[in-house]
Design a protein around this motif. Structure first.
Motif, PDB file in Angstrom:
ATOM      1  N   ASN A 102     -13.705  -1.098 -37.945  1.00 34.28           N
ATOM      2  CA  ASN A 102     -12.894  -2.132 -38.063  1.00 34.28           C
ATOM      3  C   ASN A 102     -13.544  -3.351 -38.721  1.00 34.28           C
ATOM      4  N   TRP A 103     -13.241  -3.325 -40.105  1.00 36.67           N
ATOM      5  CA  TRP A 103     -13.831  -4.329 -40.840  1.00 36.67           C
ATOM      6  C   TRP A 103     -14.016  -5.723 -40.320  1.00 36.67           C
ATOM      7  N   PRO A 104     -12.815  -6.427 -39.861  1.00 36.67           N
ATOM      8  CA  PRO A 104     -12.888  -7.880 -39.476  1.00 36.67           C
ATOM      9  C   PRO A 104     -13.819  -8.179 -38.213  1.00 36.67           C
ATOM     10  N   GLY A 158     -13.512  -3.350 -50.968  1.00 37.99           N
ATOM     11  CA  GLY A 158     -14.205  -4.194 -50.300  1.00 37.99           C
ATOM     12  C   GLY A 158     -15.069  -3.322 -49.325  1.00 37.99           C
ATOM     13  N   GLY A 159     -14.462  -2.578 -48.678  1.00 39.92           N
ATOM     14  CA  GLY A 159     -15.446  -1.558 -47.852  1.00 39.92           C
ATOM     15  C   GLY A 159     -16.356  -0.731 -48.229  1.00 39.92           C
ATOM     16  N   HIS A 160     -16.106  -0.501 -49.757  1.00 40.04           N
ATOM     17  CA  HIS A 160     -16.995   0.516 -50.486  1.00 40.04           C
ATOM     18  C   HIS A 160     -18.279  -0.461 -50.987  1.00 40.04           C
ATOM     19  N   ASN A 200     -12.592  -8.037 -46.542  1.00 45.24           N
ATOM     20  CA  ASN A 200     -12.174  -7.303 -45.424  1.00 45.24           C
ATOM     21  C   ASN A 200     -12.050  -8.198 -44.002  1.00 45.24           C
ATOM     22  N   ASN A 201     -11.601  -9.479 -44.239  1.00 43.71           N
ATOM     23  CA  ASN A 201     -11.644 -10.152 -43.295  1.00 43.71           C
ATOM     24  C   ASN A 201     -10.019 -10.097 -42.599  1.00 43.71           C
ATOM     25  N   GLU A 202      -9.929 -10.815 -41.430  1.00 44.38           N
ATOM     26  CA  GLU A 202      -8.439 -10.666 -40.601  1.00 44.38           C
ATOM     27  C   GLU A 202      -7.464 -11.112 -41.457  1.00 44.38           C
ATOM     28  N   THR A 203      -7.722 -12.271 -42.279  1.00 42.40           N
ATOM     29  CA  THR A 203      -6.586 -12.748 -43.004  1.00 42.40           C
ATOM     30  C   THR A 203      -6.034 -11.631 -43.715  1.00 42.40           C
ATOM     31  N   ILE A 204      -6.798 -10.860 -44.588  1.00 39.81           N
ATOM     32  CA  ILE A 204      -6.492 -10.136 -45.582  1.00 39.81           C
ATOM     33  C   ILE A 204      -6.026  -8.760 -45.037  1.00 39.81           C
ATOM     34  N   VAL A 205      -6.434  -8.120 -43.757  1.00 42.55           N
ATOM     35  CA  VAL A 205      -5.898  -7.318 -43.216  1.00 42.55           C
ATOM     36  C   VAL A 205      -4.439  -7.719 -42.709  1.00 42.55           C
TER      37      VAL A 205
END
Length: 367
Positions: A135-137, A272-274, A235-240
């Protein structure tokens, strides 16, 4: 000569009704997911890495290491770089990269791919849990302090040794700063992991077939470079939240997958994750060699499943794009009956078979 008996209007009507019922059943079998057997008591629950007990995390990484010790099913003569069951998955990803990235097959193909990985861990290496997600954020500002990358024995290992030669990454009209490592990983469960395939060029526009080094054997250490700049920006909460608020599948794909970055600096949560984990994970073709790959794509699948479930009528079977990387004008549009290939991992599958995580033999959900 025998004569054919005349059929009464009633008989004709009954025959027509019977035929319509048969056709309706056939249509249902073709177009609707088979989910009757996926009852709540049978549904697997995939959890975030930090939600798992330390022993559960260790069980997962032990199973991954088991895959690196098992012999491959692919022929080493045909695929010299494939030396383990783990490598079977890497080679399958390489084989399909030009069809399942930046295309209409990205989401459905990777849903099946990660499920096949989960099944292999359970059936071949005795793993009793299910595929966790990253879970990135939760950890955007300090990856090293996350339970995924803190270098402990219950992590996915951590940063690589500092490599002064690692360079920033340029793409589009922006530059991504380098990470904090860049060298071999020397801590955690995967400190001795050797990878065998790649690396491949990042120049996607020139690829019409799998480029060199294809499947050559190139043994080397597992590399990482944790990059908080990338995770905090992409990968922050805003973008998710923006991803889940997408109005249709085109909008969803746009937020998911930007490469090269747009002038406004949007990379996409997938990229972003990669790009937050260094060279091994940045390799579009051979990125499954980083054990974090499957957890990253499990998170992507989780968000797609959440987005689909919010509007079943319009989203469950929503597709967009072609079967070719970067969706060229000559590419074949992806349809529900489009066939996806998985090599030695599985038989060919229709796209419709993976559009629902509780259909066609899939039976899982997320916390």
């Amino acid at each position: 000569m025998l004569s054919t008996p005349r059929r009464s209007p009633t008989m004709v009507r009954r025959s027509s009704i019977w035929l319509l019922c048969v056709l309706a059943q056939v249509a249902t079998a073709i177009y609707l997911p088979i989910s009757q057997s996926c009852t709540p008591d049978k549904t697997a629950i995939r959890r975030e890495w930090g939600e798992m007990a330390p022993a559960e995390r260790k069980s997962y990484t032990d199973a991954v290491l088991c895959m690196t010790r098992k012999p491959p099913r692919l022929s080493t003569a045909e695929y010299p770089g494939v030396r383990s069951r783990f490598d079977d998955f890497v080679a399958t990803h390489i084989n399909n990269t030009l069809h399942v990235h930046y295309s209409g097959l990205f989401l459905p193909w990777h849903r099946r791919f990660t499920w096949l990985w989960e099944r292999a861990l359970r059936e071949e290496c005795g793993y009793t849990g299910y595929l966790p997600y990253w879970n990135w954020p939760l950890w955007t500002n300090d990856l090293k302090k996350s339970p995924l990358f803190d270098c402990s024995e219950t992590s996915l290992s951590g940063d690589g040794e500092y490599n002064p030669d690692e360079q920033p990454i340029s793409g589009g009209n922006m530059t991504i700063p380098r990470g904090s490592g860049g060298g071999c990983v020397r801590c955690g469960p995967f400190k001795d992991l050797q990878i065998h395939l790649g690396p491949f060029s990042r120049d996607l526009t020139s690829f019409t077939e799998i480029p060199s080094p294809k499947f050559e054997y190139n043994p080397r250490c597992f590399n990482r470079s944790l990059n908080n700049f990338v995770t905090s920006h992409y990968n922050n909460e805003t973008i998710v939240s923006r991803l889940l608020a997408s109005t249709d599948i085109v909008d969803f794909q746009t937020v998911m997958d930007h490469w090269p970055p747009r002038p406004d600096g949007v990379l996409g949560v997938h990229g972003g994750g990669h790009f937050s984990l260094g060279a091994t994970m940045q390799d579009l073709f051979a990125s499954p060699q980083d054990p974090a790959f499957m957890l990253h794509h499990c998170m992507i699948d989780r968000l797609w499943a959440m987005w689909q479930s919010r509007d079943e009528k319009n989203r469950r079977y929503a597709l967009n794009g072609t079967t070719n990387i970067l969706n060229p004008p000559w590419g074949q549009p992806v349809m529900l009956n489009t066939t996806m290939e998985f090599g030695v991992l599985d038989r060919p599958r229709k796209v419709r078979e993976v559009m629902n995580p509780t259909g066609y033999g899939l039976c899982y959900t997320y916390t």
